[in-house]
Structures are given as structure tokens and as C-alpha cells.
Design a protein around this motif. Structure first.
Motif, short mmCIF file in Angstrom:
data_model
loop_
_atom_site.label_atom_id
_atom_site.label_comp_id
_atom_site.label_asym_id
_atom_site.label_seq_id
_atom_site.Cartn_x
_atom_site.Cartn_y
_atom_site.Cartn_z
N GLY A 3 -4.33 0.00 -1.96
CA GLY A 3 -4.55 -0.93 -0.86
C GLY A 3 -3.74 -0.51 0.35
N VAL A 4 -3.62 -1.39 1.31
CA VAL A 4 -2.91 -1.09 2.55
C VAL A 4 -1.49 -1.64 2.44
CG1 VAL A 4 -2.85 -1.45 5.04
CG2 VAL A 4 -5.04 -1.12 3.88
N LEU A 5 -0.52 -0.76 2.73
CA LEU A 5 0.90 -1.13 2.68
C LEU A 5 1.30 -1.82 3.97
CD1 LEU A 5 3.61 -0.88 1.11
CD2 LEU A 5 3.98 1.25 2.36
N ASN A 6 1.89 -2.99 3.85
CA ASN A 6 2.32 -3.78 5.01
C ASN A 6 3.74 -4.30 4.79
OD1 ASN A 6 -0.26 -3.96 6.56
ND2 ASN A 6 -0.94 -4.92 4.67
N HIS A 7 4.33 -4.84 5.85
CA HIS A 7 5.63 -5.50 5.74
C HIS A 7 5.42 -6.95 6.16
CE1 HIS A 7 9.80 -6.60 6.40
NE2 HIS A 7 10.09 -5.59 5.61
N GLY A 8 5.70 -7.87 5.23
CA GLY A 8 5.51 -9.29 5.50
C GLY A 8 6.80 -10.06 5.36
N GLY A 11 8.80 -9.18 2.30
CA GLY A 11 9.09 -7.75 2.12
C GLY A 11 7.82 -6.93 2.15
N LEU A 12 7.91 -5.74 1.58
CA LEU A 12 6.75 -4.86 1.54
C LEU A 12 5.70 -5.42 0.60
CD1 LEU A 12 8.46 -1.36 1.36
CD2 LEU A 12 7.36 -2.40 3.33
N ASN A 13 4.43 -5.21 0.97
CA ASN A 13 3.35 -5.69 0.13
C ASN A 13 2.15 -4.77 0.25
OD1 ASN A 13 1.48 -6.74 2.28
ND2 ASN A 13 3.26 -7.99 2.72
N ILE A 14 1.26 -4.89 -0.69
CA ILE A 14 -0.01 -4.15 -0.68
C ILE A 14 -1.14 -5.16 -0.69
CG2 ILE A 14 -1.52 -2.60 -1.97
CD1 ILE A 14 0.95 -1.20 -3.02
N LEU A 15 -2.05 -5.01 0.26
CA LEU A 15 -3.26 -5.83 0.32
C LEU A 15 -4.40 -4.99 -0.23
CD1 LEU A 15 -4.63 -8.46 1.17
CD2 LEU A 15 -5.03 -7.41 3.41
N THR A 16 -4.97 -5.42 -1.36
CA THR A 16 -6.03 -4.65 -2.00
C THR A 16 -7.37 -4.90 -1.31
OG1 THR A 16 -6.64 -6.37 -3.59
CG2 THR A 16 -4.84 -4.86 -4.22
N ASP A 17 -8.35 -4.08 -1.63
CA ASP A 17 -9.70 -4.26 -1.08
C ASP A 17 -10.30 -5.59 -1.49
OD1 ASP A 17 -9.51 -1.77 0.10
OD2 ASP A 17 -10.67 -0.74 -1.45
N ALA A 18 -9.88 -6.12 -2.64
CA ALA A 18 -10.38 -7.40 -3.14
C ALA A 18 -9.71 -8.58 -2.45
CB ALA A 18 -10.17 -7.50 -4.64
N GLY A 19 -8.71 -8.30 -1.58
CA GLY A 19 -8.03 -9.37 -0.86
C GLY A 19 -6.80 -9.90 -1.57
N ASP A 20 -6.39 -9.26 -2.67
CA ASP A 20 -5.19 -9.67 -3.39
C ASP A 20 -3.96 -9.11 -2.70
OD1 ASP A 20 -6.73 -10.92 -5.40
OD2 ASP A 20 -6.98 -9.00 -6.43
#
Length: 62
Positions: A3-8, A11-20
Motif C-alpha cells: 500500500g501507500v506509506l504515509n505519516h498520520g 505515526g507511520l501507516n500503510i493504506l492498502t488498495d482495499a482502504g485498510d
């Protein structure tokens, strides 16, 4: 997982294609700041409802 690595706010998170949204726990794993906003693949174990203990993370194959 990929998924896409972001900072929220948590902390750091990954948003998957399924929206998780998975929050990253990383004890001794260095994550390249250049990967923020990029598609990544992470390997690790699930720790709780939405947390991933990351053992490795890197740029996803195109």
C-alpha cells in the motif's frame, strides 16, 4: 502487505488498495523517509486490530 506509506497522527501507516489503514510498529527497522507517499511492501506480523510489527519495508515492485 502492500500500500501507500504515509505519516498520520498515530505515526507511520500503510493504506492498502482495499482502504485498510495499518499503523506501523518498528522497533529496530529504519524506514527510508523518501518512501513516504510511495507504494511499499511490508513484511511483519499483525499486532492487534490495525497494527503491524514490521520486520522489513521497501519500495513495491512496479
Amino acid at each position: 502487505m502492500s500500500g501507500v506509506l504515509n505519516h498520520g497522527g498515530r505515526g507511520l501507516n500503510i493504506l492498502t488498495d482495499a482502504g485498510d489503514l495499518w499503523v506501523i510498529d518498528r522497533d529496530d527497522v529504519d524506514i527510508d523517509p523518501d518512501l513516504l507517499g510511495c507504494r511499499v511492501t511490508a513484511e511483519g506480523t499483525q499486532a492487534g486490530f490495525d497494527r503491524l510489527n514490521v520486520e522489513w519495508i521497501g519500495e513495491a515492485d512496479a
